[in-house]
Design a protein around this motif. Structure first.
Motif, PDB file in Angstrom:
ATOM      1  N   LEU A  68       0.852  -1.190   0.000  1.00 59.67           N
ATOM      2  CA  LEU A  68       0.000   0.000   0.000  1.00 59.67           C
ATOM      3  C   LEU A  68       0.886   1.237   0.000  1.00 59.67           C
ATOM      4  N   GLY A  69       0.598   2.155  -0.857  1.00 53.38           N
ATOM      5  CA  GLY A  69       1.334   3.414  -0.872  1.00 53.38           C
ATOM      6  C   GLY A  69       0.470   4.503  -0.278  1.00 53.38           C
ATOM      7  N   LEU A  84     -16.461  -1.653   7.921  1.00 49.18           N
ATOM      8  CA  LEU A  84     -15.848  -2.824   7.303  1.00 49.18           C
ATOM      9  C   LEU A  84     -14.970  -3.549   8.313  1.00 49.18           C
ATOM     10  N   THR A  85     -14.873  -4.850   8.134  1.00 47.87           N
ATOM     11  CA  THR A  85     -13.977  -5.627   8.981  1.00 47.87           C
ATOM     12  C   THR A  85     -12.556  -5.504   8.429  1.00 47.87           C
ATOM     13  N   VAL A  86     -11.601  -5.910   9.228  1.00 51.89           N
ATOM     14  CA  VAL A  86     -10.210  -5.884   8.774  1.00 51.89           C
ATOM     15  C   VAL A  86     -10.046  -6.787   7.565  1.00 51.89           C
ATOM     16  N   GLN A  87     -10.714  -7.940   7.559  1.00 47.67           N
ATOM     17  CA  GLN A  87     -10.635  -8.858   6.418  1.00 47.67           C
ATOM     18  C   GLN A  87     -11.169  -8.202   5.151  1.00 47.67           C
ATOM     19  N   GLN A  88     -12.275  -7.479   5.247  1.00 47.44           N
ATOM     20  CA  GLN A  88     -12.838  -6.808   4.081  1.00 47.44           C
ATOM     21  C   GLN A  88     -11.903  -5.718   3.559  1.00 47.44           C
ATOM     22  N   ILE A  89     -11.264  -5.004   4.472  1.00 47.85           N
ATOM     23  CA  ILE A  89     -10.302  -3.975   4.057  1.00 47.85           C
ATOM     24  C   ILE A  89      -9.112  -4.621   3.368  1.00 47.85           C
ATOM     25  N   ALA A  90      -8.625  -5.704   3.941  1.00 50.52           N
ATOM     26  CA  ALA A  90      -7.489  -6.417   3.334  1.00 50.52           C
ATOM     27  C   ALA A  90      -7.855  -6.917   1.948  1.00 50.52           C
ATOM     28  N   GLU A  92     -10.076  -5.696  -0.061  1.00 51.17           N
ATOM     29  CA  GLU A  92     -10.244  -4.532  -0.934  1.00 51.17           C
ATOM     30  C   GLU A  92      -8.911  -4.082  -1.543  1.00 51.17           C
ATOM     31  N   PHE A  93      -7.858  -4.157  -0.756  1.00 51.95           N
ATOM     32  CA  PHE A  93      -6.554  -3.682  -1.218  1.00 51.95           C
ATOM     33  C   PHE A  93      -5.628  -4.803  -1.681  1.00 51.95           C
ATOM     34  N   GLY A  94      -6.086  -6.045  -1.609  1.00 54.09           N
ATOM     35  CA  GLY A  94      -5.278  -7.159  -2.098  1.00 54.09           C
ATOM     36  C   GLY A  94      -4.120  -7.523  -1.196  1.00 54.09           C
ATOM     37  N   ILE A  95      -4.281  -7.306   0.097  1.00 54.16           N
ATOM     38  CA  ILE A  95      -3.249  -7.725   1.040  1.00 54.16           C
ATOM     39  C   ILE A  95      -3.866  -8.748   1.991  1.00 54.16           C
ATOM     40  N   THR A  96      -3.030  -9.451   2.738  1.00 53.60           N
ATOM     41  CA  THR A  96      -3.532 -10.536   3.563  1.00 53.60           C
ATOM     42  C   THR A  96      -3.753 -10.102   4.999  1.00 53.60           C
ATOM     43  N   PRO A  98      -4.041 -12.660   7.639  1.00 50.09           N
ATOM     44  CA  PRO A  98      -3.310 -13.529   8.565  1.00 50.09           C
ATOM     45  C   PRO A  98      -1.892 -13.049   8.866  1.00 50.09           C
ATOM     46  N   THR A  99      -1.245 -12.484   7.882  1.00 44.78           N
ATOM     47  CA  THR A  99       0.073 -11.909   8.157  1.00 44.78           C
ATOM     48  C   THR A  99      -0.148 -10.545   8.779  1.00 44.78           C
ATOM     49  N   PRO A 100       0.831 -10.009   9.456  1.00 39.69           N
ATOM     50  CA  PRO A 100       0.614  -8.729  10.132  1.00 39.69           C
ATOM     51  C   PRO A 100       0.522  -7.525   9.198  1.00 39.69           C
ATOM     52  N   SER A 101       0.457  -7.744   7.882  1.00 41.17           N
ATOM     53  CA  SER A 101       0.544  -6.616   6.957  1.00 41.17           C
ATOM     54  C   SER A 101      -0.560  -5.590   7.152  1.00 41.17           C
ATOM     55  N   ILE A 102      -1.818  -6.002   7.241  1.00 42.74           N
ATOM     56  CA  ILE A 102      -2.893  -5.013   7.356  1.00 42.74           C
ATOM     57  C   ILE A 102      -2.761  -4.247   8.666  1.00 42.74           C
ATOM     58  N   TYR A 103      -2.414  -4.936   9.733  1.00 40.95           N
ATOM     59  CA  TYR A 103      -2.261  -4.254  11.018  1.00 40.95           C
ATOM     60  C   TYR A 103      -1.047  -3.326  11.007  1.00 40.95           C
ATOM     61  N   ARG A 104      -0.010  -3.722  10.295  1.00 40.52           N
ATOM     62  CA  ARG A 104       1.168  -2.864  10.174  1.00 40.52           C
ATOM     63  C   ARG A 104       0.794  -1.571   9.463  1.00 40.52           C
ATOM     64  N   TYR A 105       0.034  -1.697   8.374  1.00 40.78           N
ATOM     65  CA  TYR A 105      -0.367  -0.503   7.635  1.00 40.78           C
ATOM     66  C   TYR A 105      -1.309   0.368   8.453  1.00 40.78           C
TER      67      TYR A 105
END
Length: 122
Positions: A68-69, A84-90, A92-96, A98-105
């Motif tokens: 994500l930029g 939206l849930t975190v899963q729905q946001i992930a 939407e942007f094509g990220i996962t 289960p890995t900490p990526s969405i929470y990191r962003y």
């Protein structure tokens, strides 16, 4: 391995013309091979460090580029809205998720008013 098995007195079968590790010539031969292998390893390590240093001097760092930029702010707004849930946001942007990526962003952008639950149950 050879010096260890020689110390145990295990017999070795060598083809003709090969140095026997129990003789003085054989021991020197294997010591030289070990020194050359150690030298090669040291050279590879030095070259790797030099390459990383040169890349850093050019402003490059290791690792993957962020998925994500400028969309990070939008993802945070979607999260803070609570619609939206975190899963729905992930998704939407094509990220996962289960890995900490969405929470990191989501953690990189200052949040708007905090939600009651920061994490979701699966």
């Amino acid at each position: 391995m050879v010096p260890y098995s020689s110390a145990l007195g295990l017999p070795h079968t060598w083809s003709s013309g090969s140095p026997c590790p129990s003789s003085a010539v054989g021991r020197v031969f294997f010591q030289i091979l070990g020194a050359i292998a150690e030298f090669e390893q040291a050279l590879m390590s030095e070259r790797t460090m030099d390459g990383l240093e040169a890349a850093r001097a050019r402003g490059r760092t290791g690792g993957q580029k962020p998925k994500l930029g400028p969309q990070v702010q939008l993802a945070r707004e979607m999260y803070d809205s609570g619609e939206l849930t975190v899963q729905q946001i992930a998704d939407e942007f094509g990220i996962t998720r289960p890995t900490p990526s969405i929470y990191r962003y989501l953690g990189k952008v200052p949040s708007q008013p905090q939600r009651a639950h920061l994490t979701e149950h699966r």
